[in-house]
Motif scaffolding. Structure first.
Motif: not given
Lengths: 296, 296
Positions: B20-26
């Protein structure tokens, strides 16, 4: 265990839930007809449409009513994580082998598929049947991958696609016997090709129609495995009107219409969005059922 | 709302769970680049591999970080029951539209697909984007079905496959405009075909690469929608080395390799059994990233 006739029953739905009473009755009919094994949750058993709990419950029902006949279970899924969950559930539910289809959404490479089967055999004690059917999985095996899979412990059988020509079937079986160790049996699929596949030397018939109408398919298999390939071919030729319906509408919709017609499942037993055959198509199916005396 | 550039982000996995951290940053990068909408859980977002809870959580993360940019959500599944569950979850999570792919295992008929979309629009208040991509769903729409779908309330847009030739694209858009009411927008997909599709009159670009590398795709879209189709075509031509990689390996594996290379996702962010590109293939992807200055 991976020889003879393996019958692939429907997993009938009723009001969009698995109809366990209908499934149990179908399994008891297969046992009574003398099939050699029962593979639940094949393509015919709608595995791809069922959730984890539905799948485990369907396997448990089949095992409960199989009276000792070996039950194999399809555990295919798009994601390896889910395949491994289904495999563990199938073992818990009493299945004696796993049918693994490399079903795909994004196209898979040979390395992906080898990785999938490697993950499966490392996470289960059950023997594995490799499901090779590009028509449903959209993955085409080649012989190099077959050879790599054959090196994995636990691979017990390969379900190969039908072959339309007798000479080609003999040649293909000769190639496969050279490629694969003796411990791996070869089963034909594509019901219209069964007699030809058995005559060419297949050990097993992985059969859609035998999961619903077993007795003529048991007789065909027994004739073929006794070496009477003329009798098996004649039995298959007699069923040509059924094979024609399979070719036209797909084996699943036709088989479901037969089961519904014979009272083995209630109307609309397939998972939506699959609507099943329309009334005119059903009338033709019913005529073939009568002509071939499949209700017997 | 169904015009301009809709960016389709990956749903990166880490240790086989949604990162989720990566998705949020994207998602925050897409917002900063000025995309018109964000479609999570498209094919690029691996919807087909994720379970119900994972899907709803991914939508919620995207909505939380989208800063008011509309979020659309893919809700496709093999079984209608699951599509309707995903649709309800997407609405609860704050999605503003649904992307519905008639994904199939058993081949679907036109009546099956009409029934699916009818069931969806009857069970949701959200507008629906029809996903037409035979390459992934294995279902081919025809114009008769388009016309029947256009009669359903709630159908807001159609995501059409790429068209390889400029004249054919213009002719196809002329046909579609005659067939469809004005309220239904038409979006091009197949990133290599975007400039041509927009020049032919598409309202939107449903883009894989813009979900990871947005700025050049925003510029291309702005040029095209301002009528400067020469500039859009030049921007697309400049990206040809990327389109060549997409053609060779599929857009998903290439896009995932780019995201991993640029630190937007950790290595092996795709769901197993999909292994992603090998080291040699990645070196070629990295060279194209550098050549096209995609890291900017």
């Amino acid at each position: 265990m991976f020889t003879g006739l393996s019958a692939f029953p429907l997993t009938p739905l009723r009001d969009d839930a698995v109809d366990h009473e209908a499934l149990a009755a179908i399994v008891r009919r297969l046992v009574a007809a003398g099939v050699d094994s029962i593979t639940v949750l094949g393509s015919t058993g709608s595995y791809a449409y069922l959730d984890r709990a539905e799948r485990q419950a369907a396997i448990a029902t089949a095992v409960e009513h199989a009276d000792g006949v070996p039950v194999f279970a399809g555990v295919g899924a798009l994601r390896t994580k889910h395949v491994l969950e289904h495999a563990a559930d199938a073992q818990d539910a009493g299945a004696q082998a796993l049918l693994v289809a490399p079903v795909s959404y994004q196209p898979l490479t040979a390395d992906d598929v080898l990785g999938l089967f490697t993950d499966v055999v490392e996470h289960t004690d059950l023997p594995v049947i490799v499901y090779d059917n590009p028509g449903t999985t959209r993955f085409a095996f080649d012989d190099a991958l077959y050879a790599r899979l054959a090196d994995l412990p636990g691979i017990a059988s390969i379900k190969i696609p039908g072959i339309a020509d007798a000479a080609a079937a003999h040649e293909r079986l000769r190639e496969l016997r050279e490629l694969l160790p003796d411990r791996i049996t070869i089963g034909i699929s594509g019901d219209a090709h069964a007699a030809r596949g058995l005559a060419a030397g297949c050990d097993a018939w992985y059969s859609v129609i035998a999961g619903t109408i077993a007795p003529p398919m048991v007789a065909l298999t027994r004739a073929a495995l006794a070496g009477d390939h003329d009798a098996a071919a004649a039995a298959s030729a007699r069923l040509q009107p059924l094979w024609d319906l399979f070719a036209e509408h797909g084996s699943l919709r036709v088989t479901a219409a037969i089961a519904e017609h014979l009272g083995m499942a209630t109307r609309s037993c397939l998972p939506r969005p699959i609507l099943g055959l329309d009334d005119e198509q059903r009338r033709r199916v019913h005529a073939v059922v009568a002509e071939l005396e499949l209700e017997a």
